[in-house]
Scaffold this active site. Structure first.
Site, PDB file in Angstrom:
ATOM      1  N   ASN A 190      45.814  59.042  35.209  1.00  0.00           N
ATOM      2  CA  ASN A 190      47.082  59.525  35.231  1.00  0.00           C
ATOM      3  C   ASN A 190      48.011  58.896  34.155  1.00  0.00           C
ATOM      4  O   ASN A 190      48.993  59.272  33.898  1.00  0.00           O
ATOM      5  CB  ASN A 190      47.601  59.492  36.574  1.00  0.00           C
ATOM      6  CG  ASN A 190      48.020  58.182  36.981  1.00  0.00           C
ATOM      7  OD1 ASN A 190      47.762  57.409  36.611  1.00  0.00           O
ATOM      8  ND2 ASN A 190      48.834  58.164  38.162  1.00  0.00           N
ATOM      9  N   HIS A 227      48.826  55.494  33.975  1.00  0.00           N
ATOM     10  CA  HIS A 227      49.429  54.545  34.157  1.00  0.00           C
ATOM     11  C   HIS A 227      48.907  53.187  33.705  1.00  0.00           C
ATOM     12  O   HIS A 227      47.569  53.320  33.207  1.00  0.00           O
ATOM     13  CB  HIS A 227      49.353  54.298  35.973  1.00  0.00           C
ATOM     14  CG  HIS A 227      48.313  53.879  36.411  1.00  0.00           C
ATOM     15  ND1 HIS A 227      47.818  54.524  37.727  1.00  0.00           N
ATOM     16  CD2 HIS A 227      47.329  52.998  35.949  1.00  0.00           C
ATOM     17  CE1 HIS A 227      46.755  53.696  37.978  1.00  0.00           C
ATOM     18  NE2 HIS A 227      46.249  52.858  36.950  1.00  0.00           N
ATOM     19  N   ASP A 279      49.850  43.040  37.824  1.00  0.00           N
ATOM     20  CA  ASP A 279      50.226  43.602  38.823  1.00  0.00           C
ATOM     21  C   ASP A 279      49.368  43.030  40.023  1.00  0.00           C
ATOM     22  O   ASP A 279      48.648  42.249  39.970  1.00  0.00           O
ATOM     23  CB  ASP A 279      50.156  45.290  38.660  1.00  0.00           C
ATOM     24  CG  ASP A 279      48.729  45.711  38.118  1.00  0.00           C
ATOM     25  OD1 ASP A 279      47.796  44.559  37.982  1.00  0.00           O
ATOM     26  OD2 ASP A 279      48.404  47.000  37.889  1.00  0.00           O
ATOM     27  N   GLU A 305      53.615  53.990  37.257  1.00  0.00           N
ATOM     28  CA  GLU A 305      53.081  55.295  37.471  1.00  0.00           C
ATOM     29  C   GLU A 305      53.951  56.154  36.478  1.00  0.00           C
ATOM     30  O   GLU A 305      55.183  56.114  36.212  1.00  0.00           O
ATOM     31  CB  GLU A 305      53.184  55.694  39.053  1.00  0.00           C
ATOM     32  CG  GLU A 305      52.284  54.702  39.839  1.00  0.00           C
ATOM     33  CD  GLU A 305      50.846  55.286  39.810  1.00  0.00           C
ATOM     34  OE1 GLU A 305      50.306  55.732  38.937  1.00  0.00           O
ATOM     35  OE2 GLU A 305      50.166  54.838  40.990  1.00  0.00           O
TER      36      GLU A 305
HETATM   37  C1  F6R Z   1      45.031  46.780  37.042  1.00  0.00           C
HETATM   38  C2  F6R Z   1      45.764  47.544  36.255  1.00  0.00           C
HETATM   39  C3  F6R Z   1      45.379  49.189  36.260  1.00  0.00           C
HETATM   40  C4  F6R Z   1      44.275  49.460  35.931  1.00  0.00           C
HETATM   41  C5  F6R Z   1      43.825  50.816  35.885  1.00  0.00           C
HETATM   42  C6  F6R Z   1      42.570  51.101  35.330  1.00  0.00           C
HETATM   43  O1  F6R Z   1      45.549  45.332  36.749  1.00  0.00           O
HETATM   44  O2  F6R Z   1      46.860  47.386  35.805  1.00  0.00           O
HETATM   45  O3  F6R Z   1      46.367  49.646  35.613  1.00  0.00           O
HETATM   46  O4  F6R Z   1      44.080  48.980  34.506  1.00  0.00           O
HETATM   47  O5  F6R Z   1      44.103  51.506  36.953  1.00  0.00           O
HETATM   48  O6  F6R Z   1      41.557  50.559  36.066  1.00  0.00           O
HETATM   49  P1  F6R Z   1      39.964  50.685  35.990  1.00  0.00           P
HETATM   50  O7  F6R Z   1      39.872  49.596  34.994  1.00  0.00           O
HETATM   51  O8  F6R Z   1      39.366  49.968  37.417  1.00  0.00           O
HETATM   52  O9  F6R Z   1      39.559  51.964  35.647  1.00  0.00           O
END
Ligand code: F6R
Length: 243
Positions: free
Chosen positions: A134, A136, A67, A141
């Site tokens: 959440n 994701h 992403d 999302e």
């Molecule tokens: C980032 C991504 C997000 C993160 C998620 C957890 O490329 O795909 O889904 O893996 O938001 O973020 P952290 O690791 O910062 O807690």
């Protein structure tokens, strides 16, 4: 789904780096699915160390990132491209032509079409994932369609608040993301999701206990994947009652 409990994020990073090393030794032209975010930091640190020690060679491997924030160019220091460059690409030997990332500052439709084309003709061998509070995965999302391909997403207030820690303030967090879809993640040959700390416990608790996949909890689509490993730390495991 298999689950491994590790002491902490450092032990999780070591475990996943070793799995990746084993897989890469069997198939040197693997396609890795990468993620950005705090969860990945220890894993990438170990990959860089192992590369430096001569234990890993990425010269025939390729990678694709999950992403990106719409509007942030690869040289913006909060873009996921920048994160990956800093933490991985500048320290290991992926060939630039084998690195497939969104350009957040490119035209959204063109970027999505390019990524879709790439993923239709290539299968991810080893997808690494973090998870949002959440639930994701990538920027898929809650309420994302399970059949989704690469698409743009209006980020939820939860995600904006969680990611604000990387920006000067929450106003600076982009409101739109580009992400590979749930369909693309499910097609991966092997998926490893890492989740550390109490904040991720509610999502992991539901992922492990519900006996159905629910679009309101995007990570629950992993129930449909062929080969999934969930790596959690002791803090999270204690909350959800895992030994
Ligand atoms: C980032 C991504 C997000 C993160 C998620 C957890 O490329 O795909 O889904 O893996 O938001 O973020 P952290 O690791 O910062 O807690």
């Amino acid at each position: 789904m298999k689950v491994r409990v590790v002491d902490d994020a450092v032990a999780g990073g070591r475990l996943v780096a070793d799995l990746l090393k084993r897989t890469l030794s069997l198939k040197s032209d693997m396609l890795f699915g990468l993620a950005a975010g705090g969860t990945m930091a220890e894993l990438y640190r170990f990959l860089c160390e192992d590369y430096k020690a001569g234990l890993l060679d990425f010269s025939r491997a390729s990678c694709v990132n999950l992403d990106e924030y719409a509007g942030l160019s690869p040289d913006h220091n909060q873009s996921f491209a920048w994160f990956l460059y800093e933490q991985l690409f500048s320290r290991v030997n992926f060939e630039p032509k084998n690195i497939h990332l969104y350009n957040g500052a490119g035209g959204i439709e063109a970027e999505l079409t390019g990524m879709n084309r790439f993923l239709i003709s290539n299968t991810i061998d080893f997808q690494m994932l973090g998870v949002g509070e959440n639930g994701h995965i990538g920027f898929n999302e809650p309420e994302s369609a399970f059949a989704s391909s690469p698409h743009s997403v209006k980020l939820t207030e939860d995600t904006i608040a969680a990611n604000a820690r990387f920006f000067e303030n929450s106003e600076n967090v982009p409101r739109t993301g580009l992400t590979i879809g749930m369909r693309d993640i499910v097609r991966a040959r092997q998926v490893i999701l890492m989740a550390y700390g109490a904040k991720k416990a509610p999502a992991i608790d539901r992922l492990l206990r519900d006996d159905f996949a629910d679009p309101m909890l995007p990570c629950s689509i992993l129930k449909l994947c062929a080969d999934v490993l969930i790596v959690v730390d002791r803090d999270l495991a204690d909350i959800v009652g895992l030994r």
